[in-house]
Design a protein around this motif. Structure first.
Motif, PDB file in Angstrom:
ATOM      1  N   ARG A  17      -0.577  68.702  50.260  1.00 50.16           N
ATOM      2  CA  ARG A  17       0.803  67.750  50.108  1.00 50.16           C
ATOM      3  C   ARG A  17      -0.004  66.549  49.386  1.00 50.16           C
ATOM      4  N   THR A  18      -1.278  66.389  49.557  1.00 49.22           N
ATOM      5  CA  THR A  18      -1.947  65.142  48.630  1.00 49.22           C
ATOM      6  C   THR A  18      -2.178  65.569  47.365  1.00 49.22           C
ATOM      7  N   MET A  19      -1.981  66.758  46.960  1.00 53.09           N
ATOM      8  CA  MET A  19      -2.142  67.492  45.525  1.00 53.09           C
ATOM      9  C   MET A  19      -0.883  67.561  44.968  1.00 53.09           C
ATOM     10  N   CYS A  20       0.146  67.182  45.081  1.00 55.97           N
ATOM     11  CA  CYS A  20       1.263  67.286  44.444  1.00 55.97           C
ATOM     12  C   CYS A  20       2.367  66.493  44.794  1.00 55.97           C
ATOM     13  N   THR A  21       3.397  66.241  44.007  1.00 50.11           N
ATOM     14  CA  THR A  21       4.193  65.038  44.311  1.00 50.11           C
ATOM     15  C   THR A  21       5.930  65.736  44.131  1.00 50.11           C
ATOM     16  N   GLY A  22       6.506  65.102  44.795  1.00 44.20           N
ATOM     17  CA  GLY A  22       8.233  65.181  44.390  1.00 44.20           C
ATOM     18  C   GLY A  22       8.824  66.584  44.763  1.00 44.20           C
ATOM     19  N   ARG A  23       9.390  67.010  43.743  1.00 43.11           N
ATOM     20  CA  ARG A  23      10.221  68.168  44.040  1.00 43.11           C
ATOM     21  C   ARG A  23       9.092  69.595  43.782  1.00 43.11           C
ATOM     22  N   LEU A  24       7.958  69.324  43.165  1.00 45.35           N
ATOM     23  CA  LEU A  24       6.980  70.394  43.413  1.00 45.35           C
ATOM     24  C   LEU A  24       6.416  70.472  44.559  1.00 45.35           C
ATOM     25  N   ALA A  70       8.721  72.353  46.819  1.00 44.39           N
ATOM     26  CA  ALA A  70       9.020  73.771  46.541  1.00 44.39           C
ATOM     27  C   ALA A  70       7.785  74.443  47.242  1.00 44.39           C
ATOM     28  N   VAL A  71       6.634  73.928  47.443  1.00 41.77           N
ATOM     29  CA  VAL A  71       5.579  74.645  48.133  1.00 41.77           C
ATOM     30  C   VAL A  71       5.671  74.380  49.734  1.00 41.77           C
ATOM     31  N   ASP A  72       6.395  73.205  50.228  1.00 38.02           N
ATOM     32  CA  ASP A  72       6.614  73.043  51.540  1.00 38.02           C
ATOM     33  C   ASP A  72       7.807  74.229  51.789  1.00 38.02           C
ATOM     34  N   SER A  73       8.505  74.664  51.018  1.00 38.95           N
ATOM     35  CA  SER A  73       9.537  75.422  51.261  1.00 38.95           C
ATOM     36  C   SER A  73       8.910  77.007  51.389  1.00 38.95           C
ATOM     37  N   LEU A  74       8.067  77.448  50.469  1.00 37.70           N
ATOM     38  CA  LEU A  74       7.231  78.662  50.270  1.00 37.70           C
ATOM     39  C   LEU A  74       6.316  78.834  51.421  1.00 37.70           C
ATOM     40  N   ALA A 111      -2.736  76.015  48.322  1.00 38.32           N
ATOM     41  CA  ALA A 111      -3.073  75.369  46.883  1.00 38.32           C
ATOM     42  C   ALA A 111      -3.013  76.606  45.952  1.00 38.32           C
ATOM     43  N   GLY A 112      -3.306  77.862  46.293  1.00 36.66           N
ATOM     44  CA  GLY A 112      -2.995  78.878  45.312  1.00 36.66           C
ATOM     45  C   GLY A 112      -1.728  78.896  44.868  1.00 36.66           C
ATOM     46  N   LEU A 113      -0.626  78.807  45.931  1.00 36.73           N
ATOM     47  CA  LEU A 113       0.807  78.660  45.121  1.00 36.73           C
ATOM     48  C   LEU A 113       0.970  77.621  44.532  1.00 36.73           C
ATOM     49  N   LEU A 114       0.691  76.616  44.586  1.00 41.73           N
ATOM     50  CA  LEU A 114       0.479  75.049  44.009  1.00 41.73           C
ATOM     51  C   LEU A 114       0.252  75.650  42.513  1.00 41.73           C
ATOM     52  N   VAL A 115      -1.093  75.901  42.372  1.00 45.67           N
ATOM     53  CA  VAL A 115      -1.571  76.132  41.017  1.00 45.67           C
ATOM     54  C   VAL A 115      -0.958  77.429  40.230  1.00 45.67           C
ATOM     55  N   SER A 116      -0.466  78.201  40.776  1.00 48.05           N
ATOM     56  CA  SER A 116       0.367  79.160  40.063  1.00 48.05           C
ATOM     57  C   SER A 116       1.677  78.835  39.586  1.00 48.05           C
ATOM     58  N   LEU A 117       2.367  78.007  40.436  1.00 47.70           N
ATOM     59  CA  LEU A 117       3.621  77.607  39.915  1.00 47.70           C
ATOM     60  C   LEU A 117       3.343  76.579  38.761  1.00 47.70           C
ATOM     61  N   LEU A 118       2.472  75.717  38.753  1.00 43.58           N
ATOM     62  CA  LEU A 118       2.021  74.887  37.753  1.00 43.58           C
ATOM     63  C   LEU A 118       1.706  75.514  36.538  1.00 43.58           C
ATOM     64  N   CYS A 119       0.994  76.678  36.445  1.00 43.57           N
ATOM     65  CA  CYS A 119       0.649  77.549  35.401  1.00 43.57           C
ATOM     66  C   CYS A 119       1.708  78.243  34.739  1.00 43.57           C
ATOM     67  N   ALA A 120       2.667  78.610  35.601  1.00 38.12           N
ATOM     68  CA  ALA A 120       3.720  79.166  35.008  1.00 38.12           C
ATOM     69  C   ALA A 120       4.800  78.258  34.339  1.00 38.12           C
ATOM     70  N   ILE A 142      15.570  80.940  49.138  1.00 35.32           N
ATOM     71  CA  ILE A 142      14.307  79.990  48.884  1.00 35.32           C
ATOM     72  C   ILE A 142      14.025  80.162  47.405  1.00 35.32           C
ATOM     73  N   ILE A 143      13.976  81.259  46.921  1.00 33.00           N
ATOM     74  CA  ILE A 143      13.378  81.709  45.619  1.00 33.00           C
ATOM     75  C   ILE A 143      14.441  81.119  44.561  1.00 33.00           C
ATOM     76  N   PRO A 144      15.724  81.444  44.567  1.00 34.71           N
ATOM     77  CA  PRO A 144      16.878  81.039  43.743  1.00 34.71           C
ATOM     78  C   PRO A 144      16.776  79.401  43.686  1.00 34.71           C
ATOM     79  N   ASP A 145      16.610  78.744  44.972  1.00 36.30           N
ATOM     80  CA  ASP A 145      16.717  77.401  45.014  1.00 36.30           C
ATOM     81  C   ASP A 145      15.604  77.061  44.163  1.00 36.30           C
ATOM     82  N   ILE A 146      14.365  77.530  44.370  1.00 30.72           N
ATOM     83  CA  ILE A 146      13.184  76.755  43.599  1.00 30.72           C
ATOM     84  C   ILE A 146      13.350  77.234  42.127  1.00 30.72           C
TER      85      ILE A 146
END
Length: 446
Positions: free
Chosen positions: A7-14, A17-21, A30-39, A214-218
């Motif tokens: 949570r210290t490595m991302c902000t706001g809505r992203l 999103a990771v909180d939900s997943l 962290a793997g989820l976070l950078v995967s979402l960022l890459c896409a 969760i997936i449709p919301d994000i």
């Protein structure tokens, strides 16, 4: 290595999103976070971010590093499902599965209009091929830079101007160490990669199912961010973010220079921070990077640098040798970086010491400082002002007997106006007591 709080490595809505997943997967968030960022970065082909007096693209090249079965594929699978929900057209027609060489890769990118996302679950093969094919390593570097790539074939040459290509690769730690070569390290093949370790952090029952919404919301949140980013075209910094960017730049480069093994990996750490911070802003439907965006992006990049240092530390290649600095030096540099004072959150996590250890250092003053919003006072660390040492008293020595007496030069005194004394008041005369009344000797007889 234990991962810091994602949570210290991302902000706001992203972050939301990771909180939900995160509770519904067994692997590192962290793997989820950078995967979402890459896409997300792959779907913004025309959007750029300010860097100095110029701009640069937002594409990210991410490498998930973990042992077999440790969640690399699952982390990307969740992110890919979200991305497909957000932009099915892109995920269906612009994915390149695997790298087949420099010329073949350029042809595949050209077939997709210069806009693609490469997904290679055997990225060690790409790194090994880069040793044999110099044009492949150069092509990958040019793709990160957004520079023109072209084949060298005499017949039917292929050229792609301003390509927009993100990369998602998977590799194991052993493969990563085995593939490292001095040429690739020094040539810049690795410092364009965001390398994040992935490992299992919890066990979930096979009965556990992620809630269907969760997936449709994000996906809907990402779709809105994609539309916003495509309209924005350029992401810039808020006024106060410039100072934070300068501090972060110095902090990360200092960290890299302390480790011989990190220098080659950290050469573009600040460009990575700027791209990630821009993606945070766009996901929140903003076009301005804030201080919080920069701090979160810097925390993520710092984590990747520490991960790389851990990986290469176990290799036979040149190991990371730190030039140790004392705690006092680290604290002093950090406080000076913030202009002479720093809060606990700005100081303690970066010097690797507790509040008690820093308080015990000589020359450090600690105290509360009121906040402008009327909230709880912040604990602020300052450097004590250096007090000039008192000059030693001059020792008087008796004059030698042979020394001739010095002639005294009369000093003219200023003329003073005579002052007329005030008339003296007559001294008060002591009061004369009245004569005592004589006692009547016949009073008792009467």
């Amino acid at each position: 290595m234990s991962a810091p709080d994602y949570r210290t490595m991302c902000t706001g809505r992203l972050r939301a999103a990771v909180d939900s997943l995160a509770p519904h997967v067994e692997w590192s968030p962290a793997g989820l976070l950078v995967s979402l960022l890459c896409a997300f970065s792959a779907m913004l082909p025309e959007t750029r971010v300010q860097r100095g007096s110029g701009t640069m693209p937002l594409v990210l090249h991410v490498l998930l590093c973990g042992d077999t079965g440790e969640g690399k594929g699952q982390s990307w699978g969740v992110a890919a499902t979200v991305a497909k929900d957000a932009n099915d057209t892109f995920m269906s027609g612009h994915i390149i599965n695997g790298v087949v060489g420099g010329a073949g890769l350029i042809q595949a990118i050209a077939n997709r209009g210069g806009h693609a996302l490469i997904v290679d679950t055997e990225y060690a093969r790409v790194l090994r091929a880069g040793r044999r094919q110099a044009n492949l390593s150069q092509t990958l570097r040019d793709l990160w830079d957004g520079a023109t790539v072209a084949t060298s074939r005499a017949k039917e040459p292929v050229e792609v101007d301003e390509p927009r290509v993100s990369i998602m690769g998977h590799i194991t730690p052993a493969e990563f160490r085995a593939c490292m070569s001095t040429t690739d390290r020094d040539g810049g093949s690795y410092n364009r990669l965001i390398i994040v370790p992935v490992e299992q952090i919890r066990w979930l029952s096979e009965r556990h199912v992620m809630p269907a919404h969760i997936i449709p919301d994000i996906g809907e949140a990402m779709a809105r961010a994609i539309r916003h980013g495509q309209r924005a075209k350029l992401v810039t910094l808020t006024d106060d973010a410039y100072d934070a960017a300068d501090i972060i730049r110095k902090d990360l480069l200092t960290m890299a220079r302390e480790s011989q093994g990190l220098k080659a990996f950290a050469a573009r750490c600040n460009e990575q921070v700027r791209r990630i911070a821009a993606l945070f802003a766009l996901f929140d439907l903003r076009t301005k990077i804030t201080v919080d965006d920069l701090k979160a992006a810097a925390a993520l990049v710092r984590y990747t640098m520490e991960s790389v240092e851990m990986f290469i530390g176990e290799n036979d290649a040149p190991k990371a040798k730190r030039e140790p600095r004392s705690l006092m030096e680290k604290v002093r540099d950090r406080i000076e970086m913030y202009g002479g004072k720093a809060t606990s959150s700005e100081l303690l996590p970066f010097v690797g010491a507790s509040a008690a250890e820093v308080r015990a250092l000589p020359g450090i003053v600690v105290g509360p400082e009121p906040q402008g919003n009327g909230g709880r006072p912040a604990i602020v660390y300052r450097l004590a002002d250096a007090q000039p040492a008192p000059a030693p008293a001059a020792e008087t020595s008796p004059a030698p007997e042979t020394a001739a007496p010095k002639e005294e030069i009369p000093v003219p005194r200023p003329h003073r106006r005579p002052v007329t004394p005030a008339p003296e008041k007559p001294a008060a005369q002591p009061a004369v007591p009245a004569p005592a009344r004589e006692e009547n000797p016949f009073r008792a007889a009467l």
